[in-house]
Design an enzyme around this catalytic site. Structure first.
Site, PDB file in Angstrom:
ATOM      1  N   GLU B  60     -48.557 -28.414 -26.213  1.00 36.16           N
ATOM      2  CA  GLU B  60     -48.200 -29.826 -26.414  1.00 36.16           C
ATOM      3  C   GLU B  60     -46.992 -29.994 -27.325  1.00 36.16           C
ATOM      4  OE1 GLU B  60     -51.280 -28.659 -26.425  1.00 36.16           O
ATOM      5  OE2 GLU B  60     -52.211 -29.716 -24.749  1.00 36.16           O
ATOM      6  N   PHE B  83     -55.153 -35.210 -22.724  1.00 37.90           N
ATOM      7  CA  PHE B  83     -56.228 -35.997 -23.336  1.00 37.90           C
ATOM      8  C   PHE B  83     -55.841 -36.308 -24.783  1.00 37.90           C
ATOM      9  CE2 PHE B  83     -58.575 -34.150 -19.830  1.00 37.90           C
ATOM     10  CZ  PHE B  83     -59.445 -35.148 -19.462  1.00 37.90           C
ATOM     11  N   GLY B  85     -57.318 -36.032 -27.586  1.00 41.02           N
ATOM     12  CA  GLY B  85     -57.578 -35.018 -28.610  1.00 41.02           C
ATOM     13  C   GLY B  85     -56.631 -33.846 -28.562  1.00 41.02           C
ATOM     14  N   PRO B  89     -51.662 -30.913 -31.553  1.00 39.63           N
ATOM     15  CA  PRO B  89     -50.657 -29.847 -31.637  1.00 39.63           C
ATOM     16  C   PRO B  89     -49.229 -30.389 -31.540  1.00 39.63           C
ATOM     17  CG  PRO B  89     -52.413 -29.228 -30.119  1.00 39.63           C
ATOM     18  CD  PRO B  89     -52.622 -30.680 -30.471  1.00 39.63           C
ATOM     19  N   HIS B 129     -62.052 -35.294 -25.868  1.00 34.03           N
ATOM     20  CA  HIS B 129     -61.606 -35.973 -24.656  1.00 34.03           C
ATOM     21  C   HIS B 129     -61.875 -37.475 -24.691  1.00 34.03           C
ATOM     22  CE1 HIS B 129     -61.567 -31.840 -23.298  1.00 34.03           C
ATOM     23  NE2 HIS B 129     -61.040 -32.177 -22.155  1.00 34.03           N
TER      24      HIS B 129
END
Lengths: 372, 327
Positions: B60, B83, B85, B89, B129
């Site tokens: 990410e 998602f 969550g 990153p 999620h």
């Protein structure tokens, strides 16, 4: 010499070197460089000028004119050599120590001082010089460079007349996730990017052993592209190796990792005290490999420059130092309301509201003053 | 008029933006051949090619970091974070680079990057999620943060986000992806509501419910139910969280005198705290009751068998309405 002091000071066998610390030209089977005397003198001038700017900046910090400064002392050859390998179309992404690369890209040294003086966070237009802003978070810029390189691919700006990117980072940054992610991206997208790691042996107080069990250039093989270690104090070798890597990138051969093996002769920044973690012998050993002295020796031995030339460059450097100092002291503090400028590009009602409220608050002091 | 799900409306909006501007790119994990795990990018790679719809490595930070680089080269990347969550990153690149680089350049740089984040719970998913991380981003200067709640807004707001020269964090209510509504795709940008304006989605006289994203629908249902008790409930869809359309919020609350803020995220230090504070500052003399907040408890999002207890629902909203009237 203690074990610690010998660390890094011995030239590893795999190092690409074209000019020895004594100023002798040596051959390398894969890399060569054909420089005119004028070009060599030009490189020498670059090295001296940027060291002088750096020295002045350290002095300015000591005198309270800069909040902090990150010295490039010892890394001039790595930066000038790689910086002079760039074409105008190439794009460079620096850390906060690439004063030598900035010099090569035509950034006014004064503009480098702004963020260290605290008048801005970066004072130049990256597009004007194809030199991105200094990035302070370690390794973040490697991803920006790869993304930019992916843009070059999408623009079709590839081939001999195309463009490549080069991104600078240090040995400490190689532990960052972003740097490793950038290696992956560059590899799978075959991006035209050169990863230029100046391994100056120290990440503030942490020696290379805290970052890696293998030589850094060998990391590249795990990501699927070539890695090369070059004598980072040899401006000829840095120029030759970087030039080749950029050419490969432009011609569609993908990324290269260059590990410029060098040494941070000064402190990490002016806030740092290296005597707490490294021994003087180590510094002394590296002083013998000074990046400027060997070019001077080469020019002198080969009668490519005389004393008058060296004197002229020194005088020019002193003049530059004085000029940078004078203009640094003249640099105005920003106006308080500039806090709200450029946070957003498009109109933003919260910025407008807070700016107006703060302006009214400040104006309250003015009316108080005038009513006295 | 055409009937579209919210997911399809986003898809059509992105398609239109890509047709209008060849610099618009879509990038993310599984956005290409698969069309995204929620199919929001379905068919785009087939029609625009792999250079413009990029299946990225699973990283990410890499997605946002390279999107910044592409934007520096003149592109307009639309990044999908698979998602909510998984955005963390990328938080470093979003907060330290994307949000701050334009200012760092004193305005020389523009970063028209959109970060799409499917958000919120209610789909029976595993950990990471179902989160609502909007407050992390509304707290970060330099970002615009918006949330769509219905297909019509999804269609227009994604295009406005792509056209915007500032970085935009774009929250999509994932449990509403399959909700259908009429969308007028024939209207041009000039006819759309402004990107930073809230909208009264149900007028009322007695109390204001402030919501965004997935909770707008919940609040509309609560308003319908409250009507049976003789209470006229106004529902305001904030749409833009940063900047906040405070004039619209204040106008509504001054008129009704009561306000309940509803979001899925934990109440403590949540976006509702900002709303409550601002309303108190600006509407103090109009308030009949303190601003109340309905949201998740100050816990991590629970296992899915418990999520119905965590998520604000019609009853929790009505309970807050009752408490407001009890003052």
């Amino acid at each position: 010499m203690t074990a610690d002091a010998s660390r890094g000071a011995q030239a590893p066998p795999e190092l690409v070197q074209l000019l020895t610390p004594e100023g002798e030209r040596v051959e390398h089977p894969d890399y060569d460089i054909d420089l005119t005397p004028e070009e060599v003198r030009g490189l020498y001038r670059d090295l001296v000028m940027i060291r002088r700017v750096d020295l002045e900046a350290v002095a300015l910090q000591r005198q309270g004119e800069l909040g902090i400064w990150a010295s490039l002392l010892g890394q001039e050859a790595a930066q000038i050599g790689s910086g002079r390998a760039l074409t105008e179309a190439d794009m460079a992404f620096p850390t906060y120590r690439e004063h030598g690369v900035a010099w090569c890209r035509g950034v006014d040294p004064l503009n480098l001082l702004g963020l260290f003086r605290g008048v801005n966070h970066g004072g130049w237009d990256p597009a004007e010089h194809n030199f991105h802003l200094y990035t302070i978070v370690i390794g973040s810029q490697t991803l920006h460079a790869v993304g930019y390189a992916m843009g070059i691919q999408r623009d079709g700006a590839v081939g001999e007349d195309g463009a490549a990117t080069i991104v600078y980072f240090g040995d400490g940054a190689t532990s960052q996730g972003d740097v490793n992610e950038s290696f992956i991206w560059a590899s799978v997208f075959n991006a035209p990017v050169v990863f230029f790691c100046q391994n100056n042996q120290w990440a503030i107080s942490e020696p290379l052993e805290k970052q890696s069990r293998i030589p850094l250039y060998r990391r590249a093989s795990g990501f699927g592209f070539p890695g090369i270690r070059v004598d980072g104090n040899d401006v000829f070798a840095c120029l030759a190796v970087t030039r080749q890597a950029l050419k490969n990138a432009r011609e569609g051969q993908g990324p290269t990792l260059i590990e410029a093996f060098t040494y941070r002769m000064g402190a990490h920044t002016t806030s740092d005290d290296p005597t707490r973690y490294r021994v003087q012998d180590e510094l002394e050993a590296w002083k013998l490999k000074d990046p400027i002295e060997r070019v001077r020796a080469y020019l002198f031995k080969n009668q490519l420059a005389d004393q008058a030339f060296f004197d002229k460059i020194d005088a020019e450097a002193d003049e530059l130092g004085r000029d940078v100092r004078r203009r640094c002291l003249e640099m105005p503090d920003p106006e308080p309301l500039e806090i709200f400028d450029h946070v957003y590009t498009e109109p933003h009602r919260l910025m407008d509201e807070e700016r107006a409220r703060f302006a009214a608050y400040l104006a309250g002091f003015e009316s108080e003053e005038s009513s006295r | 008029m055409t009937t579209l799900t919210l997911a399809k409306a986003l898809n059509e909006g992105m398609r239109k933006a890509m047709e209008d501007d060849s610099k618009v790119l879509v990038m993310g994990e599984d956005v290409g051949k698969l069309g995204g795990v929620f199919r929001v990018t379905d068919g785009l790679q087939k029609d625009f090619g792999e250079d413009r719809v990029i299946d990225t490595p699973l990283a990410e930070s890499g997605i946002i970091g390279t999107a910044i680089g592409l934007a520096l080269r003149g592109y307009r990347p639309v990044c999908e974070i698979q998602f909510d969550g998984f955005v963390f990153p990328a938080a470093d690149q979003i907060i330290t680079q994307l949000a701050k680089m334009p200012l760092r350049s004193l305005g020389a740089i523009r970063l028209p990057v959109v970060v799409r984040i499917p958000c919120g719970g209610g789909i029976g998913a595993v950990e990471h999620h179902s989160e609502s991380p909007e407050a992390y981003f509304t707290h970060t200067a330099g970002l615009r943060v918006v949330a769509c709640s219905n297909p019509a807004d999804a269609y227009t707001m994604i295009q406005q986000a792509i056209r915007c020269d500032d970085p935009v964090v774009f929250f999509e209510p994932k449990r509403r992806y399959w909700d259908k509504a009429e969308v007028d795709t024939s209207l041009g940008g000039g006819d759309w509501p402004a990107f930073d304006e809230a909208r009264v989605v149900r007028p009322g006289a007695d109390i204001t419910l402030l919501a965004y994203g997935p909770m707008v629908k919940t609040c509309l249902e609560a308003a319908t139910a409250a009507e049976e008790d003789g209470r006229s409930v106004e529902v305001v869809d904030l749409r833009s969280l940063n900047p906040l359309d405070m004039p619209a919020v204040a106008e509504s609350v001054r008129r009704t005198g009561r306000c309940v803020v509803v979001h899925e995220a934990p109440v403590f230090s949540g976006y509702g705290a900002e709303l409550a504070a601002r309303i108190t500052e600006e509407c103090f003399y109009s308030l009949e009751a303190p601003v109340l907040r309905v949201g998740g408890p100050s816990t991590p999002y629970p296992p899915s068998r418990l999520e119905e207890h965590y998520l604000p629902d019609l009853d929790r909203v009505l309970d807050a309405v009752d408490r407001s009237f009890a003052f």
